[in-house]
Design a protein around this motif. Structure first.
Motif, PDB file in Angstrom:
ATOM      1  N   GLN A  74       0.875  -1.166   0.000  1.00 26.57           N
ATOM      2  CA  GLN A  74       0.000   0.000   0.000  1.00 26.57           C
ATOM      3  C   GLN A  74       0.920   1.225   0.000  1.00 26.57           C
ATOM      4  OE1 GLN A  74      -2.208   1.815  -0.899  1.00 26.57           O
ATOM      5  NE2 GLN A  74      -4.014   1.598   0.402  1.00 26.57           N
ATOM      6  N   PRO A  75       0.984   1.988  -1.086  1.00 33.31           N
ATOM      7  CA  PRO A  75       0.011   2.126  -2.160  1.00 33.31           C
ATOM      8  C   PRO A  75       0.041   0.967  -3.159  1.00 33.31           C
ATOM      9  CG  PRO A  75       1.906   3.524  -2.589  1.00 33.31           C
ATOM     10  CD  PRO A  75       2.110   2.951  -1.216  1.00 33.31           C
ATOM     11  N   VAL A  76      -0.961   0.992  -4.046  1.00 33.74           N
ATOM     12  CA  VAL A  76      -1.122  -0.088  -5.016  1.00 33.74           C
ATOM     13  C   VAL A  76      -1.026   0.436  -6.445  1.00 33.74           C
ATOM     14  CG1 VAL A  76      -2.447  -1.604  -3.513  1.00 33.74           C
ATOM     15  CG2 VAL A  76      -3.631   0.183  -4.792  1.00 33.74           C
ATOM     16  N   ASP A  77      -0.366   1.583  -6.612  1.00 27.93           N
ATOM     17  CA  ASP A  77      -0.192   2.132  -7.950  1.00 27.93           C
ATOM     18  C   ASP A  77       1.227   2.677  -8.082  1.00 27.93           C
ATOM     19  OD1 ASP A  77      -0.290   4.340  -6.312  1.00 27.93           O
ATOM     20  OD2 ASP A  77      -2.060   5.245  -7.230  1.00 27.93           O
ATOM     21  N   GLY A  78       1.535   3.233  -9.256  1.00 29.11           N
ATOM     22  CA  GLY A  78       2.828   3.859  -9.460  1.00 29.11           C
ATOM     23  C   GLY A  78       3.989   2.892  -9.377  1.00 29.11           C
ATOM     24  N   ALA A 131       7.507  -5.713   3.510  1.00 27.53           N
ATOM     25  CA  ALA A 131       6.572  -4.592   3.503  1.00 27.53           C
ATOM     26  C   ALA A 131       7.089  -3.485   2.601  1.00 27.53           C
ATOM     27  CB  ALA A 131       6.371  -4.061   4.920  1.00 27.53           C
ATOM     28  N   HIS A 132       6.209  -3.014   1.706  1.00 27.23           N
ATOM     29  CA  HIS A 132       6.602  -2.027   0.698  1.00 27.23           C
ATOM     30  C   HIS A 132       5.962  -0.676   0.982  1.00 27.23           C
ATOM     31  CE1 HIS A 132       8.382  -5.049  -2.067  1.00 27.23           C
ATOM     32  NE2 HIS A 132       7.494  -5.846  -1.506  1.00 27.23           N
ATOM     33  N   SER A 133       6.780   0.328   1.166  1.00 22.15           N
ATOM     34  CA  SER A 133       6.393   1.717   1.355  1.00 22.15           C
ATOM     35  C   SER A 133       5.925   1.970   2.793  1.00 22.15           C
ATOM     36  CB  SER A 133       5.336   2.150   0.346  1.00 22.15           C
ATOM     37  OG  SER A 133       5.383   3.548   0.131  1.00 22.15           O
ATOM     38  N   ALA A 134       5.742   3.277   3.093  1.00 24.57           N
ATOM     39  CA  ALA A 134       5.580   3.694   4.489  1.00 24.57           C
ATOM     40  C   ALA A 134       4.344   3.105   5.149  1.00 24.57           C
ATOM     41  CB  ALA A 134       5.545   5.218   4.560  1.00 24.57           C
ATOM     42  N   LYS A 135       3.207   3.127   4.450  1.00 26.00           N
ATOM     43  CA  LYS A 135       1.974   2.668   5.088  1.00 26.00           C
ATOM     44  C   LYS A 135       2.025   1.173   5.386  1.00 26.00           C
ATOM     45  CE  LYS A 135      -2.138   2.627   6.729  1.00 26.00           C
ATOM     46  NZ  LYS A 135      -3.316   3.118   5.980  1.00 26.00           N
TER      47      LYS A 135
END
Length: 405
Positions: free
Chosen positions: A17-21, A95-99
């Protein structure tokens, strides 16, 4: 289709999460490579195009109801992830990205080896008290983090300077060279890259958004989420100077995001908005030049993808941008962030020099092939997983074959 899964392989749980870009592209490529290598791969993410693609690739996808930013729903999001972890019983969590890094580490709390990949630091994306809180969390959460994976040495150094005392690995981003490649020209190597520059006009015929733009019109493309991070507002300021000095030049912004309306309201007629696209490859191939004027990054994928398509790039000197360029290209391709004057000069210089564009396109193409192949990225991530699993006090029997493979 991925290979049949061996019986003795660890289960990896990716949290997204996020799931785009760029995050979605990194997760997609990594999951597909891991499936092909025979790992059991599960992914927890919100319902999205990413979830659909991963499910079609053969991953075990779990619906995780989570917003893009932290908020009042965070406790429920953490509980939801804890239920997924209990059901999947992974040997390792990535885990990918801050959230996802926030909710995932709260849910797992170090009981399972946890890899955190920031994809650019959260405390750079906000200001004031929010930035201070984000930084305090990142410092504290390293106790539950087996390894922090940065996509550039610059991203790692930024974390160290900010006081994050993590255990680090630097694994640069990679791109799928089967997908991101020069258009068919019947040539090979550097000649292929030069021919691809000349064939850009032919590619434009397949893009309805470019109706009315001649095949020889100078075309600059920016692929990225329309948001403050990516700096399209700085690009529009620079574009006023570019359009005045390069007659007939056009700029296309590919992507959508929260700043779309504000950018559209101030854009002149020489700027087009393509919106979100399923496949950016035709846009790279149609461009004479690709630009990404980011304010902060870890290592942006768009310039790597553009270079893989043999397109010259102009990027801002932030995060891993300098590391992503081929040796010798920085003088033409790298500008300071938030400097529209320098950005305009770089764009004008390259738009008026076709031989230099072709040379840089060929140089970038060779560089990405040799140093940013996503297969190499996946191999390095797999080696990291083996290292972390081997350091457990008790190594489960089903992981031993993978560790020694």
């Amino acid at each position: 289709m991925h290979q049949s899964t061996p019986a003795l392989r660890p289960r990896v749980l990716h949290l997204a999460q996020p799931v785009d870009g760029g995050v979605a592209r990194v997760v997609t490529d990594l999951v597909r490579a891991q499936l092909a290598a025979g790992l059991h791969v599960s992914v927890a993410c919100p319902r999205s195009e990413l979830a659909r693609r991963l499910r079609e690739s053969g991953a075990d996808v779990w619906h995780w109801r989570a917003g893009r930013a932290p908020g009042p729903a965070l406790p429920a999001e953490v509980r939801g992830l804890a239920r997924v972890v209990a059901a999947v019983r992974p040997g390792l969590v990535h885990a990918h990205s801050a959230k996802a890094g926030l909710a995932g580490r709260l849910a797992v709390r170090g009981r399972i080896p946890t890899v955190f990949q920031p994809h650019a630091w959260s405390f750079e994306a906000v200001g004031g008290a929010t930035a201070a809180l984000a930084l305090r969390w990142e410092r504290w959460a390293t106790r539950w983090t087996a390894r922090v994976v940065c996509v550039s040495e610059a991203e790692r150094a930024r974390g160290v300077r900010a006081g994050i005392r993590g255990r680090w690995s630097v694994i640069p981003n990679g791109v799928d060279l089967g997908r991101f490649a020069p258009g068919p020209t019947g040539a090979a190597g550097a000649a292929e890259a030069v021919g691809a520059i000349g064939a850009a006009g032919a590619v434009r015929a397949g893009l309805p958004q470019l109706d009315g733009i001649g095949p020889d019109a100078p075309l600059v493309v920016c692929v990225g989420r329309l948001c403050r991070q990516k700096g399209q507002d700085v690009l529009l300021t620079a574009w006023e100077r570019v359009a005045a000095r390069v007659p007939g030049a056009r700029l296309v912004l590919v992507g959508d995001g929260p700043d779309g309306d504000a950018l559209s309201a101030r854009a002149p007629g020489s700027v087009l908005f393509a919106g979100a696209v399923a496949d950016p490859v035709p846009w790279y191939r149609a461009a004479d030049l690709v630009v990404l004027p980011s304010r902060w990054e870890g290592m942006a994928l768009a310039p790597l993808e553009a270079m893989a398509c043999a397109r010259p790039v102009v990027v801002t000197d932030t995060g891993g941008a300098r590391e992503s360029l081929p040796p010798g290209a920085a003088a033409h391709c790298l500008v300071p962030p938030e400097d529209p004057g320098a950005l305009a000069e770089a764009l004008v210089g390259l738009l008026l020099d076709a031989p230099l564009r072709a040379s840089l396109g060929a140089l970038g193409h060779r560089h990405v092939k040799s140093t940013h192949d996503v297969r190499h990225t996946a191999e390095r991530v797999a080696a990291l997983y083996r290292e972390l699993l081997s350091h457990q006090h008790v190594v489960p029997t089903e992981y031993r074959e993978f560790i020694h493979s």
